[in-house]
Design a protein around this motif. Sequence first.
Motif, mmCIF file in Angstrom:
data_model
loop_
_atom_site.group_PDB
_atom_site.id
_atom_site.type_symbol
_atom_site.label_atom_id
_atom_site.label_comp_id
_atom_site.label_asym_id
_atom_site.label_seq_id
_atom_site.Cartn_x
_atom_site.Cartn_y
_atom_site.Cartn_z
ATOM 1 N N SER A 210 8.274 -4.969 1.073
ATOM 2 C CA SER A 210 8.925 -5.781 2.095
ATOM 3 C C SER A 210 9.895 -4.936 2.899
ATOM 4 C CB SER A 210 9.649 -6.974 1.459
ATOM 5 O OG SER A 210 10.691 -6.524 0.611
ATOM 6 N N THR A 211 10.223 -5.426 4.071
ATOM 7 C CA THR A 211 11.188 -4.788 4.947
ATOM 8 C C THR A 211 11.925 -5.875 5.705
ATOM 9 O OG1 THR A 211 11.476 -3.104 6.667
ATOM 10 C CG2 THR A 211 9.546 -4.541 6.859
ATOM 11 N N TRP A 212 12.733 -5.491 6.677
ATOM 12 C CA TRP A 212 13.475 -6.450 7.488
ATOM 13 C C TRP A 212 13.069 -6.259 8.941
ATOM 14 C CZ3 TRP A 212 16.615 -4.485 11.340
ATOM 15 C CH2 TRP A 212 16.846 -3.097 11.291
ATOM 16 N N LEU A 213 13.444 -7.212 9.779
ATOM 17 C CA LEU A 213 13.085 -7.132 11.187
ATOM 18 C C LEU A 213 14.214 -7.637 12.071
ATOM 19 C CD1 LEU A 213 11.112 -6.825 13.611
ATOM 20 C CD2 LEU A 213 10.372 -9.177 13.145
ATOM 21 N N SER A 214 14.478 -6.880 13.116
ATOM 22 C CA SER A 214 15.309 -7.347 14.218
ATOM 23 C C SER A 214 14.644 -6.831 15.481
ATOM 24 C CB SER A 214 16.744 -6.818 14.107
ATOM 25 O OG SER A 214 17.530 -7.309 15.182
ATOM 26 N N GLY A 215 13.643 -7.590 15.956
ATOM 27 C CA GLY A 215 12.874 -7.141 17.107
ATOM 28 C C GLY A 215 11.554 -7.873 17.204
ATOM 29 N N SER A 216 10.511 -7.157 17.615
ATOM 30 C CA SER A 216 9.201 -7.747 17.856
ATOM 31 C C SER A 216 8.263 -7.525 16.672
ATOM 32 C CB SER A 216 8.574 -7.123 19.109
ATOM 33 O OG SER A 216 8.292 -5.756 18.871
ATOM 34 N N SER A 217 7.051 -8.076 16.781
ATOM 35 C CA SER A 217 6.044 -7.882 15.743
ATOM 36 C C SER A 217 5.662 -6.412 15.618
ATOM 37 C CB SER A 217 4.798 -8.719 16.057
ATOM 38 O OG SER A 217 5.100 -10.099 16.046
ATOM 39 N N SER A 222 5.932 -1.343 12.404
ATOM 40 C CA SER A 222 6.447 0.022 12.262
ATOM 41 C C SER A 222 7.366 0.135 11.049
ATOM 42 C CB SER A 222 7.196 0.422 13.539
ATOM 43 O OG SER A 222 7.730 1.718 13.419
ATOM 44 N N ASN A 223 8.264 -0.847 10.896
ATOM 45 C CA ASN A 223 9.154 -0.859 9.732
ATOM 46 C C ASN A 223 8.361 -0.954 8.438
ATOM 47 O OD1 ASN A 223 11.287 -0.820 11.492
ATOM 48 N ND2 ASN A 223 11.919 -2.943 11.153
ATOM 49 N N ASN A 225 5.206 -0.026 7.837
ATOM 50 C CA ASN A 225 4.503 1.226 7.544
ATOM 51 C C ASN A 225 5.450 2.256 6.933
ATOM 52 O OD1 ASN A 225 1.827 0.606 8.355
ATOM 53 N ND2 ASN A 225 2.393 0.830 10.507
ATOM 54 N N ARG A 226 6.663 2.332 7.451
ATOM 55 C CA ARG A 226 7.644 3.255 6.878
ATOM 56 C C ARG A 226 8.002 2.855 5.455
ATOM 57 N NH1 ARG A 226 9.977 3.183 12.143
ATOM 58 N NH2 ARG A 226 11.484 1.604 11.481
ATOM 59 N N ALA A 227 8.140 1.549 5.223
ATOM 60 C CA ALA A 227 8.461 1.075 3.872
ATOM 61 C C ALA A 227 7.338 1.411 2.891
ATOM 62 C CB ALA A 227 8.708 -0.434 3.891
ATOM 63 N N ASN A 228 6.091 1.254 3.329
ATOM 64 C CA ASN A 228 4.954 1.587 2.467
ATOM 65 C C ASN A 228 4.908 3.083 2.178
ATOM 66 O OD1 ASN A 228 3.966 -1.023 2.126
ATOM 67 N ND2 ASN A 228 2.632 -0.922 3.914
ATOM 68 N N GLU A 229 5.181 3.903 3.195
ATOM 69 C CA GLU A 229 5.181 5.357 3.001
ATOM 70 C C GLU A 229 6.269 5.773 2.015
ATOM 71 O OE1 GLU A 229 5.634 7.028 6.850
ATOM 72 O OE2 GLU A 229 3.633 6.420 7.546
ATOM 73 N N THR A 230 7.441 5.150 2.153
ATOM 74 C CA THR A 230 8.544 5.463 1.244
ATOM 75 C C THR A 230 8.202 5.063 -0.190
ATOM 76 O OG1 THR A 230 10.175 5.138 3.009
ATOM 77 C CG2 THR A 230 10.975 5.018 0.743
ATOM 78 N N ALA A 231 7.605 3.875 -0.352
ATOM 79 C CA ALA A 231 7.231 3.420 -1.694
ATOM 80 C C ALA A 231 6.165 4.321 -2.296
ATOM 81 C CB ALA A 231 6.726 1.982 -1.620
ATOM 82 N N PHE A 232 5.199 4.758 -1.473
ATOM 83 C CA PHE A 232 4.143 5.645 -1.954
ATOM 84 C C PHE A 232 4.717 6.980 -2.384
ATOM 85 C CE2 PHE A 232 0.805 8.858 -1.151
ATOM 86 C CZ PHE A 232 -0.177 8.397 -2.029
ATOM 87 N N LYS A 233 5.627 7.531 -1.567
ATOM 88 C CA LYS A 233 6.261 8.803 -1.905
ATOM 89 C C LYS A 233 7.072 8.683 -3.177
ATOM 90 C CE LYS A 233 7.475 13.085 -0.923
ATOM 91 N NZ LYS A 233 8.473 13.354 -1.944
ATOM 92 N N ARG A 234 7.786 7.562 -3.344
ATOM 93 C CA ARG A 234 8.585 7.355 -4.550
ATOM 94 C C ARG A 234 7.687 7.291 -5.784
ATOM 95 N NH1 ARG A 234 10.877 2.818 -3.190
ATOM 96 N NH2 ARG A 234 12.583 3.836 -2.068
#
Length: 248
Positions: A210-217, A222-223, A225-234
């Motif tokens: 999960s992530t958070w959003l302040s903006g558009s879809s 984008s948020n 994808n970054r969260a998934n990359e971070t979780a995968f790296k971890r």
Amino acid sequence: MIIAAIKAADVHLPSETRALGLAKFKTHLVTILNQMQREVHNFVQGENVPDITFLLGGYDWKLKCFRLWRLQFDGSRDSFIADERTGSNSFGGMGKIEIAGDQEWTQEMRERLKILVQTKYGLDMRQPISARFDMEPFEVIRDLLRKSNANDSIGGAPQGVKIYQYLNSGDIGVFWPRLTDGRLFLSGRPLLDYERATIKSVLDPDSLNSTWLSGSSVDAASNMNRANETAFKRAEDCGENTESMIED
């Protein structure tokens, strides 16, 4: 009745300010539902029993715990009654859970959820003894919705609400049917391209990150994808550390 329940929390000052404990608010809500039921006088003969079930849950600041009730119309009493879920509903020690809806789907969900939990935590659903529900109920609902068709009584994107201990809640945004080719849904509706939203929790239905959003879809994707990359790296780093410890 759902709208009345929401308004009941907004217009009744003790509940609006959270001075009213959860159990007393439950009683207040049941009183409102029964009042609404009594106000209906032009029902078809024999159709005065509402075929509906509500689930009411939240954090009880007085008892310092989450509580959950099933609100259902009792024909013998001619009124709505509330039954509190105190156990794990035949799911070992996994925690409180209540399931409502069409019997066909509630039964299938129970069966699928039991298989999933037993696969993860053993046949007694207590391996380890500290095992508790995480995202397993959502995984089952996700799969049921994905396999549903136009003839089924369920469908659309899953909806979720996160309840916090500090007496607040927030709708969960879900990419549906998938992050890669889907749209961001909130409360069952896809956000329009030009909409800007602030969402505390946005969920990838497959990775369950999960992530958070302040903006558009687009920003949400984008948020995510970054969260998934971070979780995968971890996860990769944890694997390397484990191998290193074994070698040592």
